[in-house]
Design a protein around this motif. Structure first.
Motif, mmCIF file in Angstrom:
data_model
loop_
_atom_site.group_PDB
_atom_site.id
_atom_site.type_symbol
_atom_site.label_atom_id
_atom_site.label_comp_id
_atom_site.label_asym_id
_atom_site.label_seq_id
_atom_site.Cartn_x
_atom_site.Cartn_y
_atom_site.Cartn_z
ATOM 1 N N ARG A 27 -56.587 9.582 28.104
ATOM 2 C CA ARG A 27 -55.445 10.182 28.224
ATOM 3 C C ARG A 27 -54.339 10.159 27.025
ATOM 4 O O ARG A 27 -54.474 8.919 26.319
ATOM 5 C CB ARG A 27 -54.491 9.559 29.672
ATOM 6 N N VAL A 28 -53.759 11.016 27.124
ATOM 7 C CA VAL A 28 -52.511 10.947 25.950
ATOM 8 C C VAL A 28 -51.131 11.357 26.345
ATOM 9 O O VAL A 28 -50.964 11.243 27.554
ATOM 10 C CB VAL A 28 -52.933 12.196 24.952
ATOM 11 N N LEU A 29 -50.303 10.870 25.442
ATOM 12 C CA LEU A 29 -48.685 11.140 25.898
ATOM 13 C C LEU A 29 -48.455 12.664 26.194
ATOM 14 O O LEU A 29 -48.872 13.559 25.585
ATOM 15 C CB LEU A 29 -48.011 10.759 24.748
ATOM 16 N N SER A 30 -47.715 12.812 27.277
ATOM 17 C CA SER A 30 -47.523 14.012 27.861
ATOM 18 C C SER A 30 -45.916 14.509 27.155
ATOM 19 O O SER A 30 -45.367 13.644 26.584
ATOM 20 C CB SER A 30 -47.277 14.125 29.368
ATOM 21 N N ARG A 31 -45.706 15.659 27.526
ATOM 22 C CA ARG A 31 -44.254 16.125 27.005
ATOM 23 C C ARG A 31 -43.115 15.403 27.525
ATOM 24 O O ARG A 31 -42.146 14.850 26.961
ATOM 25 C CB ARG A 31 -44.226 17.566 27.336
ATOM 26 N N TYR A 32 -43.413 15.031 28.981
ATOM 27 C CA TYR A 32 -42.356 14.297 29.391
ATOM 28 C C TYR A 32 -42.304 12.708 28.895
ATOM 29 O O TYR A 32 -41.279 12.249 28.836
ATOM 30 C CB TYR A 32 -42.595 14.220 31.199
ATOM 31 N N GLY A 33 -43.347 12.008 28.794
ATOM 32 C CA GLY A 33 -43.392 10.791 28.084
ATOM 33 C C GLY A 33 -42.817 10.766 26.705
ATOM 34 O O GLY A 33 -42.286 9.875 26.282
ATOM 35 N N LEU A 34 -43.144 11.826 26.026
ATOM 36 C CA LEU A 34 -42.473 12.010 24.682
ATOM 37 C C LEU A 34 -41.262 12.180 24.704
ATOM 38 O O LEU A 34 -40.502 11.475 23.814
ATOM 39 C CB LEU A 34 -43.224 13.156 24.026
ATOM 40 N N HIS A 35 -40.608 12.931 25.821
ATOM 41 C CA HIS A 35 -39.007 12.879 25.781
ATOM 42 C C HIS A 35 -38.293 11.675 26.258
ATOM 43 O O HIS A 35 -37.479 11.328 25.737
ATOM 44 C CB HIS A 35 -38.541 14.131 26.587
ATOM 45 N N VAL A 36 -39.074 10.923 27.153
ATOM 46 C CA VAL A 36 -38.393 9.622 27.576
ATOM 47 C C VAL A 36 -38.540 8.581 26.310
ATOM 48 O O VAL A 36 -37.587 7.896 26.412
ATOM 49 C CB VAL A 36 -39.469 9.404 28.837
ATOM 50 N N ALA A 37 -39.705 8.663 25.722
ATOM 51 C CA ALA A 37 -39.714 7.579 24.672
ATOM 52 C C ALA A 37 -38.628 7.808 23.688
ATOM 53 O O ALA A 37 -37.850 6.914 23.175
ATOM 54 C CB ALA A 37 -41.077 7.670 24.042
ATOM 55 N N ALA A 38 -38.332 9.300 23.329
ATOM 56 C CA ALA A 38 -37.226 9.743 22.298
ATOM 57 C C ALA A 38 -35.990 9.329 22.837
ATOM 58 O O ALA A 38 -35.178 8.689 21.905
ATOM 59 C CB ALA A 38 -37.650 11.263 21.930
ATOM 60 N N ASP A 39 -35.651 9.483 23.996
ATOM 61 C CA ASP A 39 -34.399 9.267 24.575
ATOM 62 C C ASP A 39 -34.035 7.704 24.324
ATOM 63 O O ASP A 39 -32.981 7.145 24.133
ATOM 64 C CB ASP A 39 -34.195 9.744 25.851
ATOM 65 N N ARG A 40 -35.263 6.740 24.773
ATOM 66 C CA ARG A 40 -35.111 5.472 24.727
ATOM 67 C C ARG A 40 -34.817 5.043 23.291
ATOM 68 O O ARG A 40 -33.958 4.101 23.210
ATOM 69 C CB ARG A 40 -36.202 4.817 25.297
ATOM 70 N N TRP A 41 -35.481 5.431 22.227
ATOM 71 C CA TRP A 41 -35.344 5.159 21.009
ATOM 72 C C TRP A 41 -34.059 5.367 20.259
ATOM 73 O O TRP A 41 -33.519 4.784 19.507
ATOM 74 C CB TRP A 41 -36.558 5.545 20.051
ATOM 75 N N ASP A 42 -33.608 6.655 20.771
ATOM 76 C CA ASP A 42 -32.386 7.272 20.194
ATOM 77 C C ASP A 42 -31.273 6.403 20.906
ATOM 78 O O ASP A 42 -30.110 6.127 20.093
ATOM 79 C CB ASP A 42 -32.229 8.579 20.532
ATOM 80 N N GLU A 43 -31.436 5.681 22.025
ATOM 81 C CA GLU A 43 -30.285 5.194 22.663
ATOM 82 C C GLU A 43 -29.979 3.492 22.024
ATOM 83 O O GLU A 43 -29.191 3.195 21.798
ATOM 84 C CB GLU A 43 -30.402 4.774 24.168
ATOM 85 N N SER A 44 -31.292 3.118 21.544
ATOM 86 C CA SER A 44 -31.440 1.820 20.839
ATOM 87 C C SER A 44 -31.083 1.859 19.424
ATOM 88 O O SER A 44 -30.171 1.187 18.932
ATOM 89 C CB SER A 44 -32.516 1.089 20.895
#
Length: 327
Positions: A202-219
């Motif tokens: 399994r690889v990272l989906s588009r949803y997982g990509l956006h969730v990670a990007a939002d989390r990193w941008d918040e921190s």
């Protein structure tokens, strides 16, 4: 109201009097000294009564020991039904149970902990399946029944040759040595996937990509107080290591050991005081050193001018002066 309903609300006399039997049953089920006074007796049905006792055990404030006794029809012996600890109206209860997947927070995992991932996790999607078949509309020629037999024979021959080579290598190495793992043939889809690091279930989906990007941008993003006070963003910093793939356009990894984001994924709009091109503070101004002129001379008058005072003296002819020291 029927007669049966009326009888069920009135506790049976023999069952209601069996307080000692109920207490002994509660003390047998509980620890010594935690069964308190008898509170009440409630009729649960015909010849079925539940006795309630106070619970003095610490941590169970407001709980009660409930002992249910019963009597058979036309019988004089009261028997024990069940004993249980029940909460009251003002009892201290544990908080509502929350599944572990909702209780888990970043940083909770420790050495040796395993975090199972759900099969239908929205953050992941199927990756490389391991099959060596060309995708639809590919330039690779489609396998037809006509040349399928030739392909199977070629693959069988290659496998036999590989097994023979592995057996020969094992014999030469001696007993107790393991054969090398099989390597995909060069040029196949499996070999290319192995080289690119794509052989993952399994690889990272588009949803997982956006969730990670939002989390990193918040921190570590542009809206953080550190970024607001930074002299320049991370996109122009020499300590930034860009990521691969589509995330390269917005994120990187900080490699400045003095930065608060060292080793973290930061937004390109993030910044801190450790920027590689931060402006150097100017040196403080120093007063000029004193100048001593030992060559030049300053002329000082010996007496003030005649018109410099407020009282005028008698006029004297011009050039009529007296030398200093004469009367």
């Amino acid at each position: 109201m029927s007669a049966a309903t009326t009888r069920s609300r009135i506790p049976d006399r023999l069952c209601a009097e069996a307080v000692d039997l109920a207490r002994s049953a509660a003390e047998e089920a509980a620890a010594p000294g935690v069964v308190g006074e008898h509170v009440t007796a409630v009729a649960d049905g015909d010849r079925v009564v539940t006795h309630f006792f106070e619970c003095k055990e610490p941590g169970y404030r407001g709980w009660r020991w409930a002992v249910t006794v019963a009597r058979a029809s036309r019988a004089k012996n009261v028997t024990l039904d069940e004993t249980v600890l029940l909460p009251g109206s003002d009892s201290l209860l544990a908080p509502e149970w929350v599944p572990w997947s909702e209780r888990l927070r970043p940083g909770d995992m420790g050495p040796g902990d395993l975090l199972p991932t759900e099969a239908e996790d929205l953050r992941l999607e199927p990756g490389y399946s391991g099959e060596d078949m060309p995708p639809p509309n590919s330039v690779v020629p489609e396998v037809t029944p006509r040349n399928l037999a030739d392909l199977v024979e070629a693959e069988d021959a290659a496998e036999v040759a590989a097994e023979d080579a592995a057996g020969l290598a094992s014999d030469l190495a001696g007993p107790g040595t393991d054969a090398a793992p099989a390597v995909p043939a060069r040029g196949t889809i499996a070999a290319v996937a192995e080289e690119l690091g794509m052989r993952r279930a399994r690889v990272l989906s588009r949803y997982g990509l956006h969730v990670a990007a939002d989390r990193w941008d918040e921190s570590f993003g542009a809206k953080t107080p550190m970024a607001q006070a930074a002299p320049a963003p991370c996109v122009s910093c020499g300590f930034l290591l860009p990521l691969a793939g589509s995330l390269r356009q917005a994120f990187g990894v900080c490699a400045n050991e003095f930065s608060p984001a060292d080793g973290r994924v930061v937004s390109l709009a993030y910044g801190c005081g450790g920027h590689s091109e931060a402006a150097v503070m100017p040196k403080p101004l120093r007063p000029a050193p004193p100048v001593l002129d030992s060559v030049g001379a300053d002329a000082f008058p010996l007496r003030p001018a005649r018109d410099s005072g407020s009282v005028l003296t008698g006029a004297a002819p011009d050039g009529d002066t007296e030398d200093l020291g004469h009367s």
